[in-house]
Scaffold this motif. Structure first.
Motif, PDB file in Angstrom:
ATOM      1  N   ILE A  99       0.653  -1.051  -0.084  1.00 24.78           N
ATOM      2  CA  ILE A  99      -0.230  -0.227  -0.134  1.00 24.78           C
ATOM      3  C   ILE A  99       1.071   0.963  -0.376  1.00 24.78           C
ATOM      4  N   LYS A 100       2.071   1.120   0.493  1.00 21.37           N
ATOM      5  CA  LYS A 100       2.746   2.597   1.113  1.00 21.37           C
ATOM      6  C   LYS A 100       3.805   2.757  -0.186  1.00 21.37           C
ATOM      7  N   GLU A 101       3.818   1.690  -1.484  1.00 23.70           N
ATOM      8  CA  GLU A 101       4.538   1.321  -2.645  1.00 23.70           C
ATOM      9  C   GLU A 101       3.333   2.565  -3.764  1.00 23.70           C
ATOM     10  N   THR A 102       2.201   2.797  -3.433  1.00 21.50           N
ATOM     11  CA  THR A 102       1.561   2.786  -3.998  1.00 21.50           C
ATOM     12  C   THR A 102       1.568   4.450  -4.978  1.00 21.50           C
ATOM     13  N   PRO A 103       1.475   5.271  -5.622  1.00 23.15           N
ATOM     14  CA  PRO A 103       1.663   6.625  -6.199  1.00 23.15           C
ATOM     15  C   PRO A 103       1.018   7.215  -5.626  1.00 23.15           C
ATOM     16  N   TYR A 104      -0.217   7.372  -4.530  1.00 19.44           N
ATOM     17  CA  TYR A 104      -1.161   8.470  -4.064  1.00 19.44           C
ATOM     18  C   TYR A 104      -0.574   7.974  -2.039  1.00 19.44           C
ATOM     19  N   VAL A 105      -0.517   6.712  -1.870  1.00 20.02           N
ATOM     20  CA  VAL A 105      -0.187   6.614  -0.682  1.00 20.02           C
ATOM     21  C   VAL A 105       1.794   7.488  -0.572  1.00 20.02           C
ATOM     22  N   LYS A 106       3.054   7.147  -1.906  1.00 16.61           N
ATOM     23  CA  LYS A 106       3.307   7.745  -1.158  1.00 16.61           C
ATOM     24  C   LYS A 106       3.732   9.017  -1.781  1.00 16.61           C
ATOM     25  N   ALA A 107       2.913   9.956  -2.293  1.00 17.93           N
ATOM     26  CA  ALA A 107       2.145  11.337  -2.279  1.00 17.93           C
ATOM     27  C   ALA A 107       1.532  11.945  -1.440  1.00 17.93           C
ATOM     28  N   LEU A 108       0.994  11.161  -0.607  1.00 17.55           N
ATOM     29  CA  LEU A 108       0.232  11.456   1.085  1.00 17.55           C
ATOM     30  C   LEU A 108       1.211  12.271   1.833  1.00 17.55           C
ATOM     31  N   TRP A 109       2.193  10.690   1.490  1.00 19.10           N
ATOM     32  CA  TRP A 109       3.401  10.905   2.656  1.00 19.10           C
ATOM     33  C   TRP A 109       4.917  12.367   2.180  1.00 19.10           C
ATOM     34  N   SER A 110       4.506  12.035   0.907  1.00 18.35           N
ATOM     35  CA  SER A 110       5.664  13.076   0.315  1.00 18.35           C
ATOM     36  C   SER A 110       5.272  14.263   0.398  1.00 18.35           C
ATOM     37  N   PHE A 111       4.308  15.050   0.066  1.00 19.22           N
ATOM     38  CA  PHE A 111       3.644  16.373  -0.523  1.00 19.22           C
ATOM     39  C   PHE A 111       2.693  16.608   1.299  1.00 19.22           C
ATOM     40  N   THR A 112       2.954  16.129   2.048  1.00 17.73           N
ATOM     41  CA  THR A 112       2.134  16.345   3.178  1.00 17.73           C
ATOM     42  C   THR A 112       4.050  16.738   4.700  1.00 17.73           C
ATOM     43  N   LYS A 113       5.005  16.858   4.456  1.00 13.39           N
ATOM     44  CA  LYS A 113       6.162  16.921   4.679  1.00 13.39           C
ATOM     45  C   LYS A 113       6.177  18.565   4.467  1.00 13.39           C
ATOM     46  N   TYR A 114       6.879  18.840   6.034  1.00 11.83           N
ATOM     47  CA  TYR A 114       6.154  20.416   6.405  1.00 11.83           C
ATOM     48  C   TYR A 114       7.713  20.999   5.550  1.00 11.83           C
ATOM     49  N   HIS A 115       7.459  22.290   5.087  1.00  8.27           N
ATOM     50  CA  HIS A 115       9.113  22.695   4.379  1.00  8.27           C
ATOM     51  C   HIS A 115       9.184  24.411   4.514  1.00  8.27           C
ATOM     52  N   GLN A 116       7.643  25.032   4.034  1.00 10.32           N
ATOM     53  CA  GLN A 116       7.300  26.287   4.697  1.00 10.32           C
ATOM     54  C   GLN A 116       6.160  26.646   4.433  1.00 10.32           C
ATOM     55  N   LEU A 117       5.449  27.802   5.151  1.00 12.48           N
ATOM     56  CA  LEU A 117       4.731  28.081   5.934  1.00 12.48           C
ATOM     57  C   LEU A 117       4.270  28.254   4.455  1.00 12.48           C
ATOM     58  N   GLU A 118       4.414  29.537   3.879  1.00 14.59           N
ATOM     59  CA  GLU A 118       3.574  29.708   1.587  1.00 14.59           C
ATOM     60  C   GLU A 118       3.647  28.800   0.645  1.00 14.59           C
ATOM     61  N   ASN A 119       2.660  28.278   0.109  1.00 16.47           N
ATOM     62  CA  ASN A 119       3.245  26.950  -0.875  1.00 16.47           C
ATOM     63  C   ASN A 119       3.339  25.993  -0.939  1.00 16.47           C
ATOM     64  N   ASP A 120       3.470  25.212   0.019  1.00 18.68           N
ATOM     65  CA  ASP A 120       4.120  24.050   0.531  1.00 18.68           C
ATOM     66  C   ASP A 120       3.129  22.869  -0.156  1.00 18.68           C
ATOM     67  N   GLY A 121       3.496  22.160  -0.414  1.00 15.30           N
ATOM     68  CA  GLY A 121       2.990  21.086  -1.380  1.00 15.30           C
ATOM     69  C   GLY A 121       3.091  20.541  -3.239  1.00 15.30           C
ATOM     70  N   LEU A 122       2.984  20.135  -3.426  1.00 12.31           N
ATOM     71  CA  LEU A 122       3.174  20.102  -5.278  1.00 12.31           C
ATOM     72  C   LEU A 122       3.014  21.610  -5.668  1.00 12.31           C
ATOM     73  N   THR A 123       3.857  22.419  -6.507  1.00  8.34           N
ATOM     74  CA  THR A 123       3.727  23.091  -7.303  1.00  8.34           C
ATOM     75  C   THR A 123       4.249  23.040  -8.367  1.00  8.34           C
ATOM     76  N   HIS A 124       4.486  21.574  -8.970  1.00 11.82           N
ATOM     77  CA  HIS A 124       5.471  22.125 -10.378  1.00 11.82           C
ATOM     78  C   HIS A 124       5.085  20.040 -10.424  1.00 11.82           C
ATOM     79  N   ALA A 125       5.065  19.922 -11.773  1.00 11.73           N
ATOM     80  CA  ALA A 125       4.327  18.469 -11.994  1.00 11.73           C
ATOM     81  C   ALA A 125       6.338  17.611 -12.001  1.00 11.73           C
ATOM     82  N   GLU A 126       5.878  16.624 -11.524  1.00 10.73           N
ATOM     83  CA  GLU A 126       6.650  15.542 -10.331  1.00 10.73           C
ATOM     84  C   GLU A 126       7.523  14.971 -11.700  1.00 10.73           C
TER      85      GLU A 126
END
Length: 327
Positions: A99-126
């Motif tokens: 399950i954790k290697e499916t594209p959805y779960v990998k994206a869910l875990w990857s793009f909910t890691k905090y980096h900055q206050l503004e404009n976090d998450g997916l901003t450009h095609a992977e």
């Protein structure tokens, strides 16, 4: 003449009655967050992220973890054990390593890691896309009419694209409730396959205080009921016979580490943007364009109109993710 009028009224009554029967009223209660894997009768993995009651029947909002596509099914249509598995060793049990290697779960875990206050998450095609852009349109609460010429331009282009023009609409619940006719027009364009809409959660109220800093504003306001903000907007979409996606755009594109952790709990992937046109950010190949279609930021609309006439390929937002596929 009276008989003719009477017959017309009877025909109208039959048409209206048939329409009401073909589109049954949804009475949704107990709408709540879950994360329950399940299998289809063919042994295909799905993940239920919401559960709700509708007129005495239990339903799931599920996601196909291989292509991000969401759908609504009755609870009993998913199996808690794989019906086509080899029962001699593993009798259909889930495996987290799978399950954790499916594209959805990998994206869910990857793009909910905090980096900055503004404009976090997916901003450009992977991944690399060929001369392509992704259009995202924010519909925050507004007292202004929506950008009708802009949406008509999308519809015009949609006539030339199979399935309609792909657009991710980040929609707030209060915009839906305050702009019923405009919302119904969007639904009509989608039903005619002129717009291919991905409904992105943009919170219910999109609360904003002009005198507060971003770190205490929007969904980070201390009195925010996150459950209500996220789930109410989804429920409104389902009541309109629409299917919410697995994507969220934070109001103001503002989030902190705690909020990121919570939206992961809701199974939602944050979308940012690297081409907020009203902020003079020019799109490049693979950009997520951000404009406001609610009338509040017309300068962005003025900048996107000529871009729509250029020779770009426009892709649905799920295609921006690694291994994401359009259905």
């Amino acid at each position: 003449m009276k008989l003719m009028k009477k017959n017309i009224l009877i025909v109208l009554f039959i048409v209206i009655s048939f329409h009401c029967q073909s589109m049954p009223q949804l009475v949704i209660t107990n709408y709540q967050q879950i994360f329950i894997p399940g299998f289809t009768i063919k042994g295909e993995l799905r993940i239920a992220i919401r559960q709700f009651d509708n007129n005495g029947h239990l339903y799931y909002l599920i996601v196909n973890p291989y292509n991000f596509v969401t759908s609504i099914v009755k609870v009993g249509s998913l199996y808690s054990r794989n019906p086509v598995s080899d029962t001699s060793s593993h009798p259909g049990y889930f495996q987290w390593e799978v399950i954790k290697e499916t594209p959805y779960v990998k994206a869910l875990w990857s793009f909910t890691k905090y980096h900055q206050l503004e404009n976090d998450g997916l901003t450009h095609a992977e991944h690399s896309v060929q001369h392509s852009l992704f259009l995202t349109v924010d519909m925050c609460p507004s007292i202004k009419p929506f950008e009708s010429k802009f949406f008509q331009a999308l519809v015009k282009k949609g006539k030339l694209i199979q399935g309609g023009f792909p657009v991710a609409i980040s929609i707030s619940g209060l915009w839906i409730l305050g702009h019923e006719q405009e919302f119904q027009w969007l639904l009509k364009m989608q039903s005619q396959h002129l717009l291919n809409i991905t409904w992105v959660n943009h919170s219910f109220s999109h609360l904003y205080f002009a005198d507060l800093p971003n770190k205490n504003n929007f969904l980070l306001f201390s009195q925010t009921n996150l459950d209500s903000e996220i789930l109410t907007s989804e429920r409104l979409l389902i009541e309109a016979h629409q299917t919410p996606s697995v994507f969220i755009r934070f109001p103001g594109l503002v989030a902190n580490k705690n909020l990121m952790r919570k939206v992961r709990h809701y199974g939602l992937i944050p979308l940012g943007a690297d081409a907020w046109l009203a902020k003079n950010e020019d799109p490049i190949n693979g950009s997520l364009i951000l404009v406001h279609g609610n009338g509040n930021e017309h300068e962005g609309i003025e900048k996107v109109m000529p871009i729509l006439q250029e020779d770009w390929h426009w892709l649905p937002i799920d295609r921006a993710f690694l291994n994401g596929k359009s259905n």
